[in-house]
Design a protein around this motif. Structure first.
Motif, PDB file in Angstrom:
ATOM      1  N   UNK A 131       0.850  -1.129   0.029  1.00 29.99           N
ATOM      2  CA  UNK A 131       0.024  -0.131  -0.086  1.00 29.99           C
ATOM      3  C   UNK A 131       0.689   1.264  -0.094  1.00 29.99           C
ATOM      4  N   UNK A 132       0.193   2.238  -0.540  1.00 35.10           N
ATOM      5  CA  UNK A 132       0.884   3.686  -0.365  1.00 35.10           C
ATOM      6  C   UNK A 132      -0.165   4.570   0.028  1.00 35.10           C
TER       7      UNK A 132
ATOM      8  N   UNK B  57       2.979   8.696  -0.022  1.00 30.67           N
ATOM      9  CA  UNK B  57       3.965   8.529   0.905  1.00 30.67           C
ATOM     10  C   UNK B  57       3.730   7.038   1.337  1.00 30.67           C
ATOM     11  N   UNK B  58       4.702   6.498   2.058  1.00 28.48           N
ATOM     12  CA  UNK B  58       4.923   5.253   2.511  1.00 28.48           C
ATOM     13  C   UNK B  58       4.399   5.265   3.987  1.00 28.48           C
ATOM     14  N   UNK B  59       4.281   4.134   4.442  1.00 29.25           N
ATOM     15  CA  UNK B  59       3.723   4.311   5.964  1.00 29.25           C
ATOM     16  C   UNK B  59       4.572   5.116   6.854  1.00 29.25           C
TER      17      UNK B  59
ATOM     18  N   UNK C   1      -5.772   8.263   2.875  1.00 34.61           N
ATOM     19  CA  UNK C   1      -6.280   7.149   2.208  1.00 34.61           C
ATOM     20  C   UNK C   1      -5.090   6.170   2.062  1.00 34.61           C
ATOM     21  N   UNK C   2      -5.454   4.756   1.987  1.00 33.38           N
ATOM     22  CA  UNK C   2      -4.700   3.690   1.838  1.00 33.38           C
ATOM     23  C   UNK C   2      -5.059   3.253   0.469  1.00 33.38           C
ATOM     24  N   UNK C   3      -4.029   3.140  -0.409  1.00 38.91           N
ATOM     25  CA  UNK C   3      -4.253   3.108  -1.968  1.00 38.91           C
ATOM     26  C   UNK C   3      -3.549   1.708  -2.484  1.00 38.91           C
ATOM     27  N   UNK C   4      -4.239   0.918  -2.929  1.00 38.51           N
ATOM     28  CA  UNK C   4      -3.563  -0.114  -3.624  1.00 38.51           C
ATOM     29  C   UNK C   4      -3.026   0.017  -5.194  1.00 38.51           C
TER      30      UNK C   4
END
Length: 111
Positions: A3-4, A37-39, A58-61
């Motif tokens: 995820x990004x 961003x990364x986590x 937002x967590x994006x696939x």
């Protein structure tokens, strides 16, 4: 899936939910890509660019976006950028990040 993450204002997310696609903020459109961003970059990005403001995370696939994801270097590290749009099906989670007066309240830890 790796995820990004993307930070945006509540109104921007509500508009995207109604439209069925997220096309980024005014800054994103000006730069030609959606800043992500990364986590481990989320907290610093939120503090640097959105102090004093409640946000949506937002967590994006990244495999489901319309367009290309490029990992690009800037002075603060290597960040994912989406050159395209984010359909709602690519958003796997949405979190409200409240500004506590000192920082954003991020209720979970990233991998």
């Amino acid at each position: 899936m790796r995820p990004i993450y993307h930070l945006c204002l509540q109104d921007a997310w509500q508009d995207a939910a109604a439209a069925g696609v997220y096309e980024g903020s005014d800054l994103d459109r000006r730069d030609g890509f959606i800043h992500c961003s990364t986590g481990d970059q989320v907290a610093e990005t939120a503090a640097r660019y959105f102090p004093g403001t409640d946000l949506m995370l937002l967590t994006i696939d990244s495999t489901q976006v319309e367009g290309e994801v490029k990992w690009e270097e800037n002075p603060r590290g290597v960040f994912p950028h989406i050159y395209g749009r984010v359909p709602l099906m690519a958003v796997t989670a949405v979190e409200f990040l409240r500004w506590t007066g000192e920082r954003h309240d991020i209720p979970f830890l990233f991998d």
